[in-house]
Scaffold this motif. Structure first.
Motif, PDB file in Angstrom:
ATOM      1  N   GLY A  16      41.798  -0.469  30.450  1.00  0.00           N
ATOM      2  CA  GLY A  16      40.985   0.739  30.501  1.00  0.00           C
ATOM      3  C   GLY A  16      41.454   1.746  31.544  1.00  0.00           C
ATOM      4  N   PRO A  17      40.592   2.719  31.853  1.00  0.00           N
ATOM      5  CA  PRO A  17      40.966   3.863  32.680  1.00  0.00           C
ATOM      6  C   PRO A  17      41.368   3.494  34.105  1.00  0.00           C
ATOM      7  N   ASN A  18      42.348   4.210  34.592  1.00  0.00           N
ATOM      8  CA  ASN A  18      42.862   4.114  35.972  1.00  0.00           C
ATOM      9  C   ASN A  18      43.687   2.858  36.241  1.00  0.00           C
ATOM     10  N   LEU A  19      43.769   1.977  35.259  1.00  0.00           N
ATOM     11  CA  LEU A  19      44.590   0.783  35.479  1.00  0.00           C
ATOM     12  C   LEU A  19      46.079   1.120  35.406  1.00  0.00           C
ATOM     13  N   ASN A  20      46.414   2.296  34.869  1.00  0.00           N
ATOM     14  CA  ASN A  20      47.800   2.771  34.950  1.00  0.00           C
ATOM     15  C   ASN A  20      48.221   3.023  36.398  1.00  0.00           C
ATOM     16  N   ILE A  29      41.700  -3.462  47.211  1.00  0.00           N
ATOM     17  CA  ILE A  29      40.827  -4.091  46.194  1.00  0.00           C
ATOM     18  C   ILE A  29      41.656  -4.679  45.054  1.00  0.00           C
ATOM     19  N   TYR A  30      42.644  -3.908  44.593  1.00  0.00           N
ATOM     20  CA  TYR A  30      43.338  -4.298  43.358  1.00  0.00           C
ATOM     21  C   TYR A  30      44.742  -4.870  43.574  1.00  0.00           C
ATOM     22  N   GLY A  31      45.236  -4.827  44.826  1.00  0.00           N
ATOM     23  CA  GLY A  31      46.543  -5.420  45.115  1.00  0.00           C
ATOM     24  C   GLY A  31      47.703  -4.477  44.854  1.00  0.00           C
ATOM     25  N   ILE A  81      40.753  -7.916  27.392  1.00  0.00           N
ATOM     26  CA  ILE A  81      40.429  -6.538  27.767  1.00  0.00           C
ATOM     27  C   ILE A  81      39.905  -6.447  29.190  1.00  0.00           C
ATOM     28  N   ASN A  82      40.466  -5.502  29.926  1.00  0.00           N
ATOM     29  CA  ASN A  82      39.837  -5.062  31.168  1.00  0.00           C
ATOM     30  C   ASN A  82      39.329  -3.653  30.884  1.00  0.00           C
ATOM     31  N   PRO A  83      38.045  -3.515  30.595  1.00  0.00           N
ATOM     32  CA  PRO A  83      37.526  -2.191  30.240  1.00  0.00           C
ATOM     33  C   PRO A  83      37.423  -1.254  31.446  1.00  0.00           C
ATOM     34  N   ALA A  84      37.742  -1.772  32.649  1.00  0.00           N
ATOM     35  CA  ALA A  84      37.691  -0.990  33.891  1.00  0.00           C
ATOM     36  C   ALA A  84      36.317  -0.315  34.018  1.00  0.00           C
ATOM     37  N   ALA A  85      36.278   0.962  34.359  1.00  0.00           N
ATOM     38  CA  ALA A  85      34.969   1.595  34.600  1.00  0.00           C
ATOM     39  C   ALA A  85      34.099   1.631  33.342  1.00  0.00           C
ATOM     40  N   TYR A  86      34.736   1.595  32.152  1.00  0.00           N
ATOM     41  CA  TYR A  86      33.927   1.591  30.918  1.00  0.00           C
ATOM     42  C   TYR A  86      33.119   0.307  30.761  1.00  0.00           C
ATOM     43  N   THR A  87      33.482  -0.720  31.529  1.00  0.00           N
ATOM     44  CA  THR A  87      32.681  -1.949  31.567  1.00  0.00           C
ATOM     45  C   THR A  87      31.209  -1.627  31.773  1.00  0.00           C
ATOM     46  N   HIS A  88      30.987  -0.662  32.654  1.00  0.00           N
ATOM     47  CA  HIS A  88      29.631  -0.402  33.141  1.00  0.00           C
ATOM     48  C   HIS A  88      28.946   0.753  32.410  1.00  0.00           C
ATOM     49  N   THR A  89      29.681   1.378  31.479  1.00  0.00           N
ATOM     50  CA  THR A  89      29.121   2.589  30.852  1.00  0.00           C
ATOM     51  C   THR A  89      29.197   2.630  29.333  1.00  0.00           C
ATOM     52  N   VAL A 107      38.415  -9.373  31.412  1.00  0.00           N
ATOM     53  CA  VAL A 107      39.069  -9.655  32.696  1.00  0.00           C
ATOM     54  C   VAL A 107      38.788  -8.525  33.680  1.00  0.00           C
ATOM     55  N   HIS A 108      38.484  -8.899  34.905  1.00  0.00           N
ATOM     56  CA  HIS A 108      38.430  -7.932  36.015  1.00  0.00           C
ATOM     57  C   HIS A 108      39.251  -8.476  37.160  1.00  0.00           C
ATOM     58  N   ILE A 109      40.023  -7.609  37.755  1.00  0.00           N
ATOM     59  CA  ILE A 109      40.858  -8.013  38.888  1.00  0.00           C
ATOM     60  C   ILE A 109      39.968  -8.351  40.084  1.00  0.00           C
ATOM     61  N   SER A 110      39.020  -7.474  40.353  1.00  0.00           N
ATOM     62  CA  SER A 110      38.092  -7.709  41.461  1.00  0.00           C
ATOM     63  C   SER A 110      36.875  -8.489  40.958  1.00  0.00           C
ATOM     64  N   ASN A 111      36.127  -9.022  41.899  1.00  0.00           N
ATOM     65  CA  ASN A 111      34.873  -9.691  41.545  1.00  0.00           C
ATOM     66  C   ASN A 111      33.772  -8.635  41.463  1.00  0.00           C
ATOM     67  N   ILE A 112      33.445  -8.241  40.235  1.00  0.00           N
ATOM     68  CA  ILE A 112      32.501  -7.129  40.079  1.00  0.00           C
ATOM     69  C   ILE A 112      31.111  -7.492  40.607  1.00  0.00           C
ATOM     70  N   TYR A 113      30.839  -8.782  40.740  1.00  0.00           N
ATOM     71  CA  TYR A 113      29.511  -9.211  41.209  1.00  0.00           C
ATOM     72  C   TYR A 113      29.380  -9.182  42.723  1.00  0.00           C
ATOM     73  N   SER A 114      30.504  -8.972  43.410  1.00  0.00           N
ATOM     74  CA  SER A 114      30.428  -8.877  44.870  1.00  0.00           C
ATOM     75  C   SER A 114      30.595  -7.428  45.329  1.00  0.00           C
ATOM     76  N   ARG A 115      30.530  -6.485  44.386  1.00  0.00           N
ATOM     77  CA  ARG A 115      30.767  -5.078  44.714  1.00  0.00           C
ATOM     78  C   ARG A 115      29.473  -4.260  44.555  1.00  0.00           C
ATOM     79  N   GLU A 116      29.615  -2.964  44.394  1.00  0.00           N
ATOM     80  CA  GLU A 116      28.434  -2.090  44.299  1.00  0.00           C
ATOM     81  C   GLU A 116      27.535  -2.550  43.135  1.00  0.00           C
ATOM     82  N   PHE A 118      26.152  -0.929  40.794  1.00  0.00           N
ATOM     83  CA  PHE A 118      26.439  -0.340  39.478  1.00  0.00           C
ATOM     84  C   PHE A 118      27.567  -1.060  38.748  1.00  0.00           C
ATOM     85  N   ARG A 119      28.346  -1.864  39.494  1.00  0.00           N
ATOM     86  CA  ARG A 119      29.420  -2.624  38.832  1.00  0.00           C
ATOM     87  C   ARG A 119      28.934  -3.999  38.354  1.00  0.00           C
ATOM     88  N   GLN A 120      27.726  -4.327  38.680  1.00  0.00           N
ATOM     89  CA  GLN A 120      27.286  -5.696  38.423  1.00  0.00           C
ATOM     90  C   GLN A 120      26.695  -5.885  37.023  1.00  0.00           C
TER      91      GLN A 120
END
Ligand code: DQA
Length: 155
Positions: A16-20, A29-31, A81-89, A107-116, A118-120
Motif C-alpha cells: 500500500g501507500p508510502n511503502l515505496n 519504525i520501519y528499518g 498484503i500490507n495495506p499500510a495506511a489503508y488498513t485503518h481507512t 502483514v505490517h512491519i511495525s506492531n500496529i497494536y503498540s502504536r497510536e 487510530f492504527r489499532q
C-alpha cells in the motif's frame, strides 16, 4: 488447528501507500530495508519453491482495488498484503478482497497494536487467514513460507 487444504502457486504481494519509501521513511519504525530488497528476497524464495509471484505497490486506493479485482482473471490464488495506511481507512479495499474471495495474509512491519490508537483497528484482519504485525520485514517472508506450506513445521 485443522490441516489447510490449499497451497499457493500464484501469489500476489500487494504493498500500500508510502511503502515505496521504505529504507528512508521513518527508519526508526520501519528499518533500513527497501521495498526492492523485500521483493528481491521474496522472488528468490518463490523461485526456489517454483511458484509464480507478482508484486504491486501503489499509493492510490483505486489502483490497489483494480489490482485485487484483476485477481479474478489472472490466476492469483493467494495474496500477501500490507495495506499500510489503508488498513485503518479503506472499506473499499476490504470489499475488493471480500469480493475476489482469495485467501490472504495481512502483514505490517511495525506492531500496529503498540502504536497510536487510530492504527489499532484494521478493516482487513477479520477477513484475513492471519495477521503478522511487528516482526519487521521478516513478516513478509514468514507469510510467504506459510502460503507455500501451511501445514509444515520447519526445524
Ligand atoms: C504499516 C502500519 C500502518 O499503520 C502505516 O500506515 C503504514 C505501514 C506497517 O507496515 O507497519 O504505512 O502498515
Amino acid at each position: 488447528m485443522n490441516e489447510k487444504e490449499y497451497t499457493a502457486t500464484n501469489i500476489l504481494i500487494l504493498h500500500g501507500p508510502n511503502l515505496n519509501l521504505l529504507g528512508t521513511r521513518e527508519p526508526e519504525i520501519y528499518g533500513a530495508v527497501t521495498l526492492q530488497d523485500i521483493n528481491r528476497n521474496l522472488s528468490k524464495l518463490a523461485a526456489n519453491a517454483d511458484i509464480k509471484i507478482d508484486f504491486f505497490q501503489n499509493n492510490a486506493e483505486f489502483a490497489l482495488i483494480d489490482r485485487v479485482q484483476l485477481c479474478m482473471t489472472d490466476g492469483t490464488d493467494f495474496i500477501i498484503i500490507n495495506p499500510a495506511a489503508y488498513t485503518h481507512t479503506s472499506v473499499a479495499l476490504r470489499d475488493a478482497l471480500a469480493a475476489v474471495k482469495i485467501p490472504f495474509i495481512e502483514v505490517h512491519i511495525s506492531n500496529i497494536y503498540s502504536r497510536e490508537s487510530f492504527r489499532q483497528h484494521s478493516y482487513f484482519s477479520d477477513l484475513a487467514i492471519g495477521v503478522i504485525s511487528g516482526l519487521g520485514v521478516k513478516g513478509y517472508e514468514l507469510a510467504l513460507q506459510y502460503a507455500l506450506d501451511p501445514n509444515q513445521l520447519h526445524n
